[in-house]
Design a protein around this motif. Structure first.
Motif, PDB file in Angstrom:
ATOM      1  N   LEU B  32       0.988  -0.969   0.000  1.00  0.00           N
ATOM      2  CA  LEU B  32       0.018   0.529  -0.174  1.00  0.00           C
ATOM      3  C   LEU B  32       1.224   1.329   0.011  1.00  0.00           C
ATOM      4  CD1 LEU B  32      -2.807  -1.401   2.509  1.00  0.00           C
ATOM      5  CD2 LEU B  32      -3.167  -1.269  -0.038  1.00  0.00           C
ATOM      6  N   ILE B  33       2.000   1.456   1.019  1.00  0.00           N
ATOM      7  CA  ILE B  33       2.403   2.065   0.706  1.00  0.00           C
ATOM      8  C   ILE B  33       3.356   2.993  -0.725  1.00  0.00           C
ATOM      9  CG2 ILE B  33       4.255   3.439   1.980  1.00  0.00           C
ATOM     10  CD1 ILE B  33       4.101   2.032   4.330  1.00  0.00           C
ATOM     11  N   MET B  35       1.974   1.974  -3.392  1.00  0.00           N
ATOM     12  CA  MET B  35       0.839   2.744  -4.563  1.00  0.00           C
ATOM     13  C   MET B  35       1.169   4.287  -4.276  1.00  0.00           C
ATOM     14  SD  MET B  35      -0.065  -0.466  -5.496  1.00  0.00           S
ATOM     15  CE  MET B  35      -0.249   0.842  -7.433  1.00  0.00           C
ATOM     16  N   HIS B  36       1.084   4.498  -2.720  1.00  0.00           N
ATOM     17  CA  HIS B  36       1.739   6.324  -2.615  1.00  0.00           C
ATOM     18  C   HIS B  36       2.688   6.263  -3.415  1.00  0.00           C
ATOM     19  CE1 HIS B  36      -0.244   7.128   0.997  1.00  0.00           C
ATOM     20  NE2 HIS B  36      -1.141   6.130   1.672  1.00  0.00           N
ATOM     21  N   ALA B  37       3.577   5.469  -3.448  1.00  0.00           N
ATOM     22  CA  ALA B  37       4.853   6.064  -4.692  1.00  0.00           C
ATOM     23  C   ALA B  37       4.150   6.173  -6.382  1.00  0.00           C
ATOM     24  CB  ALA B  37       6.300   5.841  -4.254  1.00  0.00           C
ATOM     25  N   ALA B  39       1.406   6.071  -7.548  1.00  0.00           N
ATOM     26  CA  ALA B  39       0.406   7.143  -7.668  1.00  0.00           C
ATOM     27  C   ALA B  39       0.706   8.323  -7.945  1.00  0.00           C
ATOM     28  CB  ALA B  39      -0.757   7.002  -7.280  1.00  0.00           C
ATOM     29  N   LYS B  40       1.075   9.251  -7.150  1.00  0.00           N
ATOM     30  CA  LYS B  40       2.115  10.596  -7.304  1.00  0.00           C
ATOM     31  C   LYS B  40       2.971  10.845  -7.889  1.00  0.00           C
ATOM     32  CE  LYS B  40      -0.801  10.218  -2.485  1.00  0.00           C
ATOM     33  NZ  LYS B  40      -0.659   9.452  -1.552  1.00  0.00           N
ATOM     34  N   ALA B  81      -4.559   2.560  -8.719  1.00  0.00           N
ATOM     35  CA  ALA B  81      -3.558   2.545  -7.597  1.00  0.00           C
ATOM     36  C   ALA B  81      -4.724   2.056  -6.770  1.00  0.00           C
ATOM     37  CB  ALA B  81      -2.608   3.959  -7.129  1.00  0.00           C
ATOM     38  N   HIS B  82      -5.859   2.153  -6.618  1.00  0.00           N
ATOM     39  CA  HIS B  82      -7.242   1.568  -6.650  1.00  0.00           C
ATOM     40  C   HIS B  82      -7.438   0.469  -6.471  1.00  0.00           C
ATOM     41  CE1 HIS B  82     -11.492   3.194  -4.913  1.00  0.00           C
ATOM     42  NE2 HIS B  82     -11.003   1.469  -4.649  1.00  0.00           N
ATOM     43  N   GLY B  85      -4.751  -1.883  -4.568  1.00  0.00           N
ATOM     44  CA  GLY B  85      -5.063  -1.718  -3.210  1.00  0.00           C
ATOM     45  C   GLY B  85      -5.495  -2.128  -2.779  1.00  0.00           C
TER      46      GLY B  85
END
Lengths: 159, 120
Positions: B32-33, B35-37, B39-40, B81-82, B85
């Motif tokens: 999940l972390i 996916m932060h990288a 996606a943003k 990403a959604h 996740g």
């Protein structure tokens, strides 16, 4: 939405009269047409029925979104490039006030691109959003931040 | 001259954020972390590079294509990403131990909670 059509027509007229059927030409025509419509807005029923307010809200939403995307990328970059993991992640439930699929879609998409949060799932009834947060020390504060920031702006723009 | 500096800044910072997104996949502790990288930072990276492309070529067809690429990226990257996740959370992929999970999350979504000893 008829004012929007009128605005598009003015943009086309501008492009035709200046002989520049290019993207910047049409964009300038749209801006000039918007200014002209704004000047004569007392002539329309209902002062344009909120068209000007809505355009202003869309622009505000876009500016907010780009700003947050840049901020969140720097935050991610800092966490990736520094040797220690600073994140204190958590999974949080957030009550959703947004109604309708378009609003929920826009809210979840924007949340994924703004700092610290990634939308994971929405319940069947679209009432609760499950997000993964990078810094989840205070889940209530994050919920409030989303509710008063992105979600309110989206509802204002789409209502 | 100014245009060249602007383009160089956009391409270089775009490359930097693409690098960060890739490195994030390698370094960050759980799915999940990560996916932060992606996606943003990934979205911002491609947006910056497309901005440089649009500024550099400047003709209508290239600009229109660059705008279309950015719009589609903004629509699809968060959805991707959604979904990743969501799949990870529903199937109970082990998360980084410090992760604090809202106890209501599984009940509200109607999915089974993974047993505690699954987590590393």
């Amino acid at each position: 939405m008829s004012l929007f059509l009128l605005n598009l027509l003015l943009a086309l007229a501008w492009a035709a009269l200046t002989g520049q059927f290019t993207l910047p030409g049409l964009a300038i025509g749209f801006a000039v047409g918007f200014g002209a419509l704004w000047l004569v807005q007392p002539l329309f029923e209902n002062r344009g029925g909120g068209y000007f307010v809505r355009v202003y809200r869309w622009i505000r939403l876009l500016v907010l979104f780009h700003y947050e995307l840049v901020v969140s990328s720097f935050q991610v970059a800092r966490d990736v490039l520094t040797p220690r993991h600073r994140a204190r992640p958590g999974i949080i439930c957030i009550p959703l006030k947004a109604r309708g699929e378009a609003e929920v879609l826009l809210v979840t998409n924007l949340i994924s691109l703004t700092p610290g949060t990634l939308s994971l799932d929405v319940t069947e009834d679209c009432n609760t959003l499950v997000v993964h947060a990078m810094f989840a020390d205070d889940p209530k504060a994050i919920a409030r931040q989303i509710e008063n920031g992105i979600e309110r702006r989206v509802r204002e723009a789409l209502e | 001259m100014i245009l060249e500096i602007f383009m160089s800044v956009c391409v270089l910072s775009g490359g930097f954020f693409a690098f960060v997104a890739g490195l994030g996949i390698l370094r960050l502790p759980d799915v999940l972390i990560r996916m932060h990288a992606t996606a943003k930072a990934g979205t911002l990276a491609s947006g910056l590079i497309m901005l440089a492309v649009a500024a550099g070529f400047g003709d209508a067809s290239t600009v229109a294509r660059a705008v279309a690429i950015v719009v589609f990226l903004l629509l699809t990257a968060p959805v991707g990403a959604h979904m990743i996740g969501r799949a990870a959370f529903r199937s109970g992929v082990p998360l980084w131990p410090p992760t604090r999970i809202d106890p209501d999350a599984h009940i509200k979504l109607g999915v089974k909670k993974p047993p505690e000893n699954d987590r590393p």
